[in-house]
Design a protein around this motif. Sequence first.
Motif, PDB file in Angstrom:
ATOM      1  N   PHE A  73     -94.875 -12.054 -91.711  1.00 22.29           N
ATOM      2  CA  PHE A  73     -96.133 -12.089 -90.956  1.00 22.29           C
ATOM      3  C   PHE A  73     -96.380 -13.431 -90.286  1.00 22.29           C
ATOM      4  CE2 PHE A  73     -97.540 -14.273 -94.721  1.00 22.29           C
ATOM      5  CZ  PHE A  73     -98.570 -15.097 -94.290  1.00 22.29           C
ATOM      6  N   TRP A  74     -95.853 -14.495 -90.881  1.00 20.71           N
ATOM      7  CA  TRP A  74     -96.081 -15.872 -90.440  1.00 20.71           C
ATOM      8  C   TRP A  74     -95.276 -16.252 -89.199  1.00 20.71           C
ATOM      9  CZ3 TRP A  74     -91.163 -17.541 -90.836  1.00 20.71           C
ATOM     10  CH2 TRP A  74     -90.340 -16.850 -91.754  1.00 20.71           C
ATOM     11  N   ALA A  75     -94.291 -15.438 -88.831  1.00 21.31           N
ATOM     12  CA  ALA A  75     -93.405 -15.761 -87.705  1.00 21.31           C
ATOM     13  C   ALA A  75     -94.028 -15.267 -86.396  1.00 21.31           C
ATOM     14  CB  ALA A  75     -92.030 -15.153 -87.928  1.00 21.31           C
ATOM     15  N   THR A  76     -95.204 -15.812 -86.061  1.00 24.13           N
ATOM     16  CA  THR A  76     -95.941 -15.362 -84.883  1.00 24.13           C
ATOM     17  C   THR A  76     -95.216 -15.694 -83.585  1.00 24.13           C
ATOM     18  OG1 THR A  76     -97.215 -17.415 -85.009  1.00 24.13           O
ATOM     19  CG2 THR A  76     -98.200 -15.434 -85.990  1.00 24.13           C
ATOM     20  N   ASN A  77     -94.420 -16.740 -83.606  1.00 26.73           N
ATOM     21  CA  ASN A  77     -93.547 -17.054 -82.479  1.00 26.73           C
ATOM     22  C   ASN A  77     -92.321 -17.768 -83.024  1.00 26.73           C
ATOM     23  OD1 ASN A  77     -94.090 -20.041 -82.470  1.00 26.73           O
ATOM     24  ND2 ASN A  77     -96.153 -19.334 -81.928  1.00 26.73           N
TER      25      ASN A  77
ATOM     26  N   ASP B  24     -90.974 -20.733 -82.389  1.00 26.07           N
ATOM     27  CA  ASP B  24     -91.139 -22.146 -82.753  1.00 26.07           C
ATOM     28  C   ASP B  24     -91.794 -22.288 -84.130  1.00 26.07           C
ATOM     29  OD1 ASP B  24     -89.956 -23.121 -80.487  1.00 26.07           O
ATOM     30  OD2 ASP B  24     -91.842 -23.369 -79.381  1.00 26.07           O
ATOM     31  N   ARG B  25     -92.826 -21.489 -84.380  1.00 26.36           N
ATOM     32  CA  ARG B  25     -93.498 -21.570 -85.680  1.00 26.36           C
ATOM     33  C   ARG B  25     -92.563 -21.122 -86.804  1.00 26.36           C
ATOM     34  NH1 ARG B  25     -97.662 -18.631 -88.855  1.00 26.36           N
ATOM     35  NH2 ARG B  25     -99.010 -20.228 -89.763  1.00 26.36           N
ATOM     36  N   ALA B  26     -91.782 -20.082 -86.535  1.00 26.28           N
ATOM     37  CA  ALA B  26     -90.824 -19.606 -87.535  1.00 26.28           C
ATOM     38  C   ALA B  26     -89.774 -20.672 -87.827  1.00 26.28           C
ATOM     39  CB  ALA B  26     -90.159 -18.329 -87.046  1.00 26.28           C
ATOM     40  N   ARG B  27     -89.280 -21.331 -86.771  1.00 23.78           N
ATOM     41  CA  ARG B  27     -88.306 -22.415 -86.962  1.00 23.78           C
ATOM     42  C   ARG B  27     -88.884 -23.526 -87.810  1.00 23.78           C
ATOM     43  NH1 ARG B  27     -87.489 -22.331 -81.059  1.00 23.78           N
ATOM     44  NH2 ARG B  27     -85.590 -21.137 -80.547  1.00 23.78           N
ATOM     45  N   SER B  28     -90.123 -23.902 -87.521  1.00 24.10           N
ATOM     46  CA  SER B  28     -90.762 -25.005 -88.230  1.00 24.10           C
ATOM     47  C   SER B  28     -90.887 -24.711 -89.719  1.00 24.10           C
ATOM     48  CB  SER B  28     -92.142 -25.271 -87.620  1.00 24.10           C
ATOM     49  OG  SER B  28     -92.838 -26.250 -88.359  1.00 24.10           O
ATOM     50  N   LYS B  29     -91.378 -23.530 -90.056  1.00 27.21           N
ATOM     51  CA  LYS B  29     -91.570 -23.179 -91.458  1.00 27.21           C
ATOM     52  C   LYS B  29     -90.240 -23.074 -92.200  1.00 27.21           C
ATOM     53  CE  LYS B  29     -96.112 -21.059 -91.685  1.00 27.21           C
ATOM     54  NZ  LYS B  29     -96.575 -22.007 -92.709  1.00 27.21           N
ATOM     55  N   LEU B  30     -89.276 -22.418 -91.589  1.00 25.56           N
ATOM     56  CA  LEU B  30     -88.003 -22.215 -92.279  1.00 25.56           C
ATOM     57  C   LEU B  30     -87.199 -23.511 -92.375  1.00 25.56           C
ATOM     58  CD1 LEU B  30     -86.979 -18.691 -90.985  1.00 25.56           C
ATOM     59  CD2 LEU B  30     -87.928 -19.334 -93.195  1.00 25.56           C
ATOM     60  N   ALA B  31     -87.369 -24.410 -91.430  1.00 28.08           N
ATOM     61  CA  ALA B  31     -86.702 -25.714 -91.537  1.00 28.08           C
ATOM     62  C   ALA B  31     -87.240 -26.483 -92.741  1.00 28.08           C
ATOM     63  CB  ALA B  31     -86.906 -26.516 -90.257  1.00 28.08           C
ATOM     64  N   ILE B  32     -88.553 -26.389 -92.969  1.00 29.45           N
ATOM     65  CA  ILE B  32     -89.160 -27.048 -94.136  1.00 29.45           C
ATOM     66  C   ILE B  32     -88.587 -26.465 -95.423  1.00 29.45           C
ATOM     67  CG2 ILE B  32     -91.316 -27.317 -95.426  1.00 29.45           C
ATOM     68  CD1 ILE B  32     -92.754 -27.435 -92.685  1.00 29.45           C
TER      69      ILE B  32
ATOM     70  N   ASP C  95     -91.770  -7.612 -83.973  1.00 30.90           N
ATOM     71  CA  ASP C  95     -91.500  -8.847 -83.217  1.00 30.90           C
ATOM     72  C   ASP C  95     -91.528 -10.067 -84.135  1.00 30.90           C
ATOM     73  OD1 ASP C  95     -91.151  -7.591 -80.804  1.00 30.90           O
ATOM     74  OD2 ASP C  95     -93.234  -7.832 -80.168  1.00 30.90           O
ATOM     75  N   ARG C  96     -92.432 -10.065 -85.115  1.00 26.00           N
ATOM     76  CA  ARG C  96     -92.510 -11.192 -86.040  1.00 26.00           C
ATOM     77  C   ARG C  96     -91.284 -11.226 -86.953  1.00 26.00           C
ATOM     78  NH1 ARG C  96     -98.831 -12.435 -87.602  1.00 26.00           N
ATOM     79  NH2 ARG C  96     -99.686 -12.032 -85.519  1.00 26.00           N
ATOM     80  N   VAL C  97     -90.846 -10.068 -87.393  1.00 23.33           N
ATOM     81  CA  VAL C  97     -89.629  -9.996 -88.204  1.00 23.33           C
ATOM     82  C   VAL C  97     -88.444 -10.516 -87.404  1.00 23.33           C
ATOM     83  CG1 VAL C  97     -88.061  -8.452 -89.442  1.00 23.33           C
ATOM     84  CG2 VAL C  97     -90.535  -8.069 -89.550  1.00 23.33           C
ATOM     85  N   LYS C  98     -88.398 -10.131 -86.130  1.00 24.70           N
ATOM     86  CA  LYS C  98     -87.317 -10.591 -85.256  1.00 24.70           C
ATOM     87  C   LYS C  98     -87.342 -12.110 -85.108  1.00 24.70           C
ATOM     88  CE  LYS C  98     -86.571  -8.148 -81.553  1.00 24.70           C
ATOM     89  NZ  LYS C  98     -86.608  -7.585 -80.175  1.00 24.70           N
ATOM     90  N   ASN C  99     -88.521 -12.679 -84.906  1.00 25.86           N
ATOM     91  CA  ASN C  99     -88.646 -14.142 -84.812  1.00 25.86           C
ATOM     92  C   ASN C  99     -88.153 -14.810 -86.091  1.00 25.86           C
ATOM     93  OD1 ASN C  99     -89.827 -14.042 -82.258  1.00 25.86           O
ATOM     94  ND2 ASN C  99     -91.916 -14.015 -83.068  1.00 25.86           N
ATOM     95  N   GLY C 100     -88.534 -14.241 -87.238  1.00 28.19           N
ATOM     96  CA  GLY C 100     -88.133 -14.814 -88.516  1.00 28.19           C
ATOM     97  C   GLY C 100     -86.632 -14.780 -88.705  1.00 28.19           C
ATOM     98  N   ILE C 101     -86.009 -13.657 -88.349  1.00 24.34           N
ATOM     99  CA  ILE C 101     -84.556 -13.524 -88.506  1.00 24.34           C
ATOM    100  C   ILE C 101     -83.825 -14.523 -87.620  1.00 24.34           C
ATOM    101  CG2 ILE C 101     -82.594 -12.002 -88.055  1.00 24.34           C
ATOM    102  CD1 ILE C 101     -84.451  -9.649 -88.855  1.00 24.34           C
ATOM    103  N   MET C 102     -84.245 -14.618 -86.366  1.00 21.95           N
ATOM    104  CA  MET C 102     -83.573 -15.538 -85.435  1.00 21.95           C
ATOM    105  C   MET C 102     -83.721 -16.987 -85.886  1.00 21.95           C
ATOM    106  SD  MET C 102     -84.673 -13.669 -81.842  1.00 21.95           S
ATOM    107  CE  MET C 102     -83.930 -14.931 -80.788  1.00 21.95           C
ATOM    108  N   ALA C 103     -84.919 -17.346 -86.348  1.00 20.88           N
ATOM    109  CA  ALA C 103     -85.150 -18.710 -86.814  1.00 20.88           C
ATOM    110  C   ALA C 103     -84.343 -19.006 -88.072  1.00 20.88           C
ATOM    111  CB  ALA C 103     -86.641 -18.924 -87.082  1.00 20.88           C
TER     112      ALA C 103
END
Length: 324
Positions: free
Chosen positions: A88-92, A94-102, A126-134
């Motif tokens: 749910f948190w992977a709204t875009n 960039d945000r997904a990258r930031s969280k998963l990098a941490i 779309d959010r799941v897709k952002n999370g997977i790509m990140a």
Amino acid sequence: MRMGLIFTNHCNALCPHCSTACGPHKHDRLTFEEMQNLIEQCAAIQYDHDKMISISGGEPFLYWSELVKIIRYGGNLGFRMTCVSNGFWATNLDRARSKLAILRNAGLIAIAFSTSEFHQKFVSLDRVKNGIMAAKECGLIVVLKFPYTRTGMQPTDLEALLGEKVVAGMQKEYFSVMPSVRPGTIIQVEEMLVKEGIPNRVCPMPVVTVREDGNAYTCCTPGGFVEALQLGNIREDRLEDINIRFRYGALQMLLTKEGPGYLANALAERGLSQNLRPGYIDVCDLCTHMMSNSVLVSACKEIAEEYQAARWAEAIEQIFELTV
């Protein structure tokens, strides 16, 4: 040892197939101090070197700061840390990258994304897709968990919506929705991917799983949180004692060495086959059905105790032969 922490039943989704009935109205959870203590106890168990901890819920990302801290704490003690999320948190991106990098820097090695036609009423694909790509960009192992029904969205439909680039290189866990759905929910048995006969396979997911109320169980499969498979409670028992029950309990030994099919065949020999269903989704469905049926579980315990006694007798005899 390998351990699963279902540390909260709080979730932003209210999926009808959720066997643990998580949702926005639930707020039970393990405290950070309890999880920290568990990881310390886990690290102290020297004879079990498979050091992996999986964090799930509910939705663990709803407790972001604690999630980061517990992943870092486990990673620093040498555990391979993984987690499960609905994304749910992977709204875009960039945000997904930031969280998963941490989380990657804290010690996370893998993330599983849960989605289904039920999830998508609460969390867009779309959010799941952002999370997977990140996650891929961050170098994490990515797992896609997808429960489905016979006439609903199929794995091929999901992959087409996600796209070939997103799907490539992922681990995929596609499985039928299980009978243990949210209380009050009705999903017809005809919608589940049942196969005739008794499935024969050993327990595929034996792992000490600690839930938000402190109860520990033999596995993390839907429907597996029943009294027969309970190992104790971390607020009353040491993790080492729970792990010994996990490794050497009569039911646990039989399920991991022979599988639920062994129990089903033994039940049939005792004239109890009428209490079994004509078919099952898989061995987990068979196991949880037997373990939640008051007639069958009593007989299963007797069978397991007899099996355990026979195995111990064989082991003692072998030791005696070696020492003579």
